[in-house]
Every structure is written in C-alpha cells, then in structure tokens.
Motif scaffolding. Structure first.
Motif, mmCIF file in Angstrom:
data_model
loop_
_atom_site.group_PDB
_atom_site.id
_atom_site.type_symbol
_atom_site.label_atom_id
_atom_site.label_comp_id
_atom_site.label_asym_id
_atom_site.label_seq_id
_atom_site.Cartn_x
_atom_site.Cartn_y
_atom_site.Cartn_z
ATOM 1 N N GLY A 92 0.784 -1.136 -0.375
ATOM 2 C CA GLY A 92 -0.395 0.228 -0.091
ATOM 3 C C GLY A 92 0.755 1.077 -0.021
ATOM 4 N N ARG A 93 0.317 2.214 -0.592
ATOM 5 C CA ARG A 93 0.616 4.026 -0.240
ATOM 6 C C ARG A 93 -0.007 4.566 -0.521
ATOM 7 N NH1 ARG A 93 2.183 1.845 -6.156
ATOM 8 N NH2 ARG A 93 0.660 3.744 -7.544
ATOM 9 N N PRO A 94 0.224 5.546 0.464
ATOM 10 C CA PRO A 94 -1.346 6.516 0.075
ATOM 11 C C PRO A 94 -1.681 6.683 -1.691
ATOM 12 C CG PRO A 94 0.588 7.752 0.919
ATOM 13 C CD PRO A 94 1.299 6.667 0.334
ATOM 14 N N GLY A 95 -3.316 6.118 -1.134
ATOM 15 C CA GLY A 95 -4.227 6.566 -2.354
ATOM 16 C C GLY A 95 -3.756 5.712 -3.699
ATOM 17 N N ALA A 96 -2.964 4.114 -3.111
ATOM 18 C CA ALA A 96 -3.190 3.912 -4.257
ATOM 19 C C ALA A 96 -2.788 2.187 -3.355
ATOM 20 C CB ALA A 96 -2.061 3.594 -4.786
ATOM 21 N N GLU A 97 -3.429 0.592 -3.868
ATOM 22 C CA GLU A 97 -2.780 -0.263 -2.909
ATOM 23 C C GLU A 97 -2.279 -1.326 -4.000
ATOM 24 O OE1 GLU A 97 -5.107 -1.901 -0.794
ATOM 25 O OE2 GLU A 97 -4.917 -0.890 0.859
ATOM 26 N N ARG A 98 -1.846 -2.539 -3.911
ATOM 27 C CA ARG A 98 -1.703 -3.348 -5.134
ATOM 28 C C ARG A 98 -0.932 -4.753 -4.245
ATOM 29 N NH1 ARG A 98 4.412 -3.281 -7.783
ATOM 30 N NH2 ARG A 98 5.513 -2.887 -6.329
ATOM 31 N N VAL A 99 -1.427 -6.153 -4.897
ATOM 32 C CA VAL A 99 -1.063 -7.946 -4.961
ATOM 33 C C VAL A 99 -0.802 -8.795 -5.475
ATOM 34 C CG1 VAL A 99 -2.008 -9.502 -3.594
ATOM 35 C CG2 VAL A 99 -3.789 -7.467 -3.088
ATOM 36 N N LEU A 100 0.908 -8.530 -5.009
ATOM 37 C CA LEU A 100 1.607 -9.894 -5.744
ATOM 38 C C LEU A 100 1.328 -10.692 -5.113
ATOM 39 C CD1 LEU A 100 5.059 -6.945 -5.293
ATOM 40 C CD2 LEU A 100 3.733 -6.907 -7.172
ATOM 41 N N LEU A 101 1.602 -11.209 -6.518
ATOM 42 C CA LEU A 101 1.817 -13.152 -5.934
ATOM 43 C C LEU A 101 3.520 -13.291 -6.637
ATOM 44 C CD1 LEU A 101 0.552 -15.426 -5.802
ATOM 45 C CD2 LEU A 101 0.308 -15.893 -8.128
ATOM 46 N N TRP A 102 4.027 -13.850 -4.537
ATOM 47 C CA TRP A 102 5.259 -13.909 -5.341
ATOM 48 C C TRP A 102 6.397 -14.895 -4.888
ATOM 49 C CZ3 TRP A 102 9.121 -12.540 -1.022
ATOM 50 C CH2 TRP A 102 10.047 -12.746 -0.651
ATOM 51 N N ASN A 103 6.785 -15.551 -5.560
ATOM 52 C CA ASN A 103 7.506 -16.771 -5.201
ATOM 53 C C ASN A 103 8.593 -16.515 -5.338
ATOM 54 O OD1 ASN A 103 8.380 -19.743 -5.240
ATOM 55 N ND2 ASN A 103 8.081 -19.988 -7.973
ATOM 56 N N PRO A 104 8.858 -17.078 -3.160
ATOM 57 C CA PRO A 104 9.913 -16.589 -2.777
ATOM 58 C C PRO A 104 11.628 -17.952 -3.672
ATOM 59 C CG PRO A 104 8.751 -17.496 -1.308
ATOM 60 C CD PRO A 104 7.886 -17.415 -2.425
ATOM 61 N N GLU A 105 11.027 -18.822 -3.636
ATOM 62 C CA GLU A 105 12.047 -19.693 -3.936
ATOM 63 C C GLU A 105 12.650 -19.230 -5.356
ATOM 64 O OE1 GLU A 105 10.191 -24.014 -4.082
ATOM 65 O OE2 GLU A 105 9.443 -23.583 -2.556
ATOM 66 N N ALA A 106 12.098 -18.966 -6.340
ATOM 67 C CA ALA A 106 12.891 -18.283 -7.511
ATOM 68 C C ALA A 106 13.131 -16.419 -7.006
ATOM 69 C CB ALA A 106 11.336 -18.520 -8.437
ATOM 70 N N GLY A 107 12.878 -15.993 -6.130
ATOM 71 C CA GLY A 107 13.088 -14.958 -5.889
ATOM 72 C C GLY A 107 12.526 -14.160 -7.081
ATOM 73 N N ASN A 108 10.705 -13.550 -7.389
ATOM 74 C CA ASN A 108 10.664 -12.852 -8.123
ATOM 75 C C ASN A 108 9.251 -12.712 -7.816
ATOM 76 O OD1 ASN A 108 9.232 -15.699 -9.528
ATOM 77 N ND2 ASN A 108 10.374 -15.880 -11.272
ATOM 78 N N VAL A 109 8.098 -11.951 -8.730
ATOM 79 C CA VAL A 109 7.198 -11.798 -8.635
ATOM 80 C C VAL A 109 6.164 -12.959 -10.348
ATOM 81 C CG1 VAL A 109 4.834 -9.783 -8.970
ATOM 82 C CG2 VAL A 109 7.317 -10.042 -8.285
ATOM 83 N N ALA A 110 5.801 -13.728 -9.457
ATOM 84 C CA ALA A 110 4.654 -14.282 -10.372
ATOM 85 C C ALA A 110 3.225 -13.629 -11.443
ATOM 86 C CB ALA A 110 4.407 -15.333 -10.325
#
Length: 122
Positions: A92-110
C-alpha cells in the motif's frame, strides 16, 4: 432299508458345500499367486533401485537474500502464504494498493494486481 438311505446321503453333496469347496480352492490359488507376485515385485525393486532427484550437498554460502520490489512510499500491508509455495503480498501507498503474487523460491513476482490505477473517463 436304513442302510440304503445312509449310502444315498453319503454319496450326494449339497450345492452349498460344492460352492464352498470351490471358493476355498479359488482363494487358495489367489493367495499363492499373490505371494508369487509380491516376491517378484520385491526382487525387481531390489535389482532396479529407484533413485530420487539428486539433492545438492553443498552448503549455501551465507543466507539467501530475497528482495521484493517496493515502489516509493509503499509498505507491506499483509502477507498470505498459499498452498503452492507462493505468497500473496498486499502493498500500500497513499491512495493506491496492489497485490503481488510472489514466488520466494525463485525470488521473482509471478503476477501483479494493481488497485491504484484509475481508468480514464472518455
């Protein structure tokens, strides 16, 4: 006369006893076949061992460092672990939100779902 009746009864078997005798024979054959198959499988597996995937035996060189891409002014609101090993991270940041689907094993955002973008009105 009584002797004839005893001989008739001794010579004739009922249908139920014949069926029971056949069931016993069939079950005995099935047990013998099952034991033979089991011995064959054990022998095959002993001669052809299955090796699982090779595991890396080297020790890691320090702790792994995973980074999550945060925009300016963003902070983590929540983290939810999923059954497939990924994590749903709400930023979250002021005025906006986002959801990340994160793969910690690969270290990247899916995948990323951004709630901050406002659609333009035509």
């Amino acid at each position: 006369m009584n002797q004839g009746l005893a001989e008739d009864r001794a010579g004739s078997e009922s249908g139920a006893s014949k069926a029971l005798f056949a069931a016993v024979i069939i079950m005995g054959v099935m047990i013998v076949v099952g034991v033979a198959v089991m011995i064959g499988v054990i022998g095959y597996r002993a001669m052809h061992p299955h090796h699982g995937p090779a595991l890396e035996t080297q020790a890691p060189k320090g702790p792994a460092r995973l980074t999550l891409p945060l925009g300016e002014g963003e902070h983590i609101l929540s983290v939810t672990a999923r059954g497939d090993g990924m994590m749903a991270v709400t930023l979250g940041r002021p005025g906006a939100e986002r959801v990340l689907l994160w793969n910690p094993e690969a270290g990247n955002v899916a995948a990323e779902l951004d709630f901050g973008a406002v659609a333009g009105v035509p």
